[in-house]
Scaffold this active site. Structure first.
Site, short mmCIF file in Angstrom:
data_model
loop_
_atom_site.label_atom_id
_atom_site.label_comp_id
_atom_site.label_asym_id
_atom_site.label_seq_id
_atom_site.Cartn_x
_atom_site.Cartn_y
_atom_site.Cartn_z
N HIS A 109 34.40 107.99 176.06
CA HIS A 109 34.90 107.77 174.70
C HIS A 109 34.57 108.91 173.74
O HIS A 109 34.18 108.70 172.59
CB HIS A 109 34.35 106.46 174.14
CG HIS A 109 34.89 105.24 174.83
ND1 HIS A 109 36.12 105.21 175.45
CD2 HIS A 109 34.37 103.98 174.97
CE1 HIS A 109 36.33 103.99 175.95
NE2 HIS A 109 35.29 103.24 175.68
N HIS A 125 39.08 100.30 169.99
CA HIS A 125 38.15 99.54 170.85
C HIS A 125 37.79 98.18 170.22
O HIS A 125 36.63 97.76 170.26
CB HIS A 125 36.89 100.37 171.09
CG HIS A 125 36.21 100.08 172.39
ND1 HIS A 125 35.63 98.87 172.68
CD2 HIS A 125 36.03 100.85 173.49
CE1 HIS A 125 35.09 98.90 173.88
NE2 HIS A 125 35.33 100.11 174.41
N GLU A 161 42.49 98.18 175.55
CA GLU A 161 42.55 99.56 175.08
C GLU A 161 43.76 100.25 175.70
O GLU A 161 43.72 100.69 176.84
CB GLU A 161 41.26 100.29 175.45
CG GLU A 161 39.99 99.64 174.92
CD GLU A 161 38.78 100.03 175.72
OE1 GLU A 161 38.45 101.24 175.74
OE2 GLU A 161 38.18 99.15 176.37
#
Length: 400
Positions: free
Chosen positions: A160, A234, A364
């Protein structure tokens, strides 16, 4: 998933959701394949031309003041977005009785997102994710013969965006309106070398709350050097938040015949395995918890969506107690379905709710994990002169 199939599954609940075709956006330019019930309890009905409200969300650890923008539509649905991490902090949605309740995990102010417990758990509640959503093996990739090493923060891999990803940055926010509803536009410049990524990446993200109870997130980016880009959000959903401690009873559909098989560190092996006959088959409705025990560690995988171009369904969710439904549409080729496996009760959020294991699920929308190292996966490299653009819409309804 065909529209007739969607109607057959959720006859009354998602009629409004299928209006999403009018909200479509241009496909991502970087690669060939893409790239409701009113709440009677709400007394004030804002006009479509009214502006979102702006309040303080508190000070970041470096002393910077952050803002909170709250978007509202005529049904009383509300979405609140902070400039800290571009975070979706709350989402008030009506149930089958018209009662508005929050349906996402998060905190009331910035202190919750900066607490030692949150930093230790690092669940990315509601945040914008970048430069690269999901994992890159060993934080390494090569572009045009040049090898890059980005920061590693998830075992041997980069996750991420690295140690200080977009979820911890303070974005510049601007409230506005559009023909579809109230908006907030967020801007961030990710400088060349940030977390090891090449190029100055200029990012804009627009949240829009529409009249048909849909929240659309549209992402745009440009760069001055070739760089991997894979932006997503997220948010952890629980359509019965406050009534159910977990999401195991939610009924899930994911229109994907294959998923990306991963190794022990959750890096794809390159195999796109058929879901048929496995607990990964959500082509027909299944409760999230129905086969969860058959998946070591729980669901945290990328599904290869059947329709790889244009706007298409990524997931459909139904929560039986509240009657709430959620339809996710996107122009991305994949969706990472995650079941909050690492939540452990150490975090207490809005309304004093303790977030234990499986307290929320994430959808996601994205390109595939580790794509910079997987030549057979859809391309994620953005080059100078190209414009990255992608959009995902979350439409809420009810099934009585």
């Amino acid at each position: 998933m065909s529209s007739s199939f969607q109607f057959g599954l959720l006859a009354t609940g998602l009629g409004g959701a299928l209006l999403l075709a009018s909200c479509s956006s241009q496909p991502t330019a970087r690669q060939p394949i893409s790239t409701p019930a009113a709440a009677d309890s709400v007394a004030t009905q804002p006009s479509s031309t009214s502006m979102p409200t702006t309040t303080s969300f508190g000070k970041a650890n470096d002393g910077t003041e952050t803002q909170l923008f709250t978007l509202t539509n005529a049904h009383g649905m509300q979405a609140s977005i902070s400039t800290f991490g571009g975070t979706l902090t709350s989402l008030l949605v009506p149930d089958k009785a018209g009662k508005l309740s929050d349906v996402i995990l998060g905190f009331d102010d910035i202190s919750g997102y900066q607490s030692p417990a949150f930093r230790k758990a690092n669940p990315y509640f509601g945040a914008l994710i970048g430069r690269y959503g999901n994992r890159i093996a060993q934080g390494r990739f090569t572009i045009d013969g040049h090898a890059y090493q980005v920061s590693v923060n998830d075992g041997p891999n980069s996750l991420h965006g690295g140690k200080v990803g977009f979820n911890q940055k303070i974005w510049q926010g601007e409230a506005g309106t559009s023909a579809d509803g109230q908006t907030v536009t967020l801007h961030y410049l990710s400088q060349d070398g940030e977390e090891g990524y090449p190029g100055n990446l200029r990012v804009s993200v627009v949240y829009t709350l529409t009249a048909d109870n849909a929240l659309r997130i549209a992402y745009t980016a440009t760069t001055d050097k070739a760089t991997p880009v894979n932006l997503t959000n997220h948010t952890y959903f629980n359509l019965a938040l406050g009534q159910s401690k977990d999401v195991l009873a939610h009924q899930m559909i994911i229109p994907a015949d294959r998923y990306t098989v991963v190794d022990a560190t959750l890096i794809p092996t390159g195999e796109l395995r058929p879901v048929k006959g496995t607990p990964f088959d959500f082509t027909t409705p299944h409760a999230i918890g129905e086969r969860l025990a058959q998946v070591p560690g729980g669901y945290d995988h990328n599904w290869v969506l059947n329709k790889a171009s244009g706007r298409h369904s990524a997931a459909t969710v139904y929560e039986p107690t509240t009657g709430r439904t959620l339809e996710v549409t996107t122009d991305e080729p994949g969706v990472q379905f995650y079941t909050g496996n690492f939540l452990d009760g150490s975090l207490t959020g809005k309304g004093g709710i303790v977030y234990g294991k499986h307290a929320g699920f994430c959808l996601e929308t994205q390109h595939f994990p580790d794509s910079p190292n997987q030549p057979n996966f859809p391309n994620t490299v953005l080059k100078p002169g190209e414009t990255y653009h992608t959009a995902t819409t979350y439409t809420f309804g009810v099934r009585k």
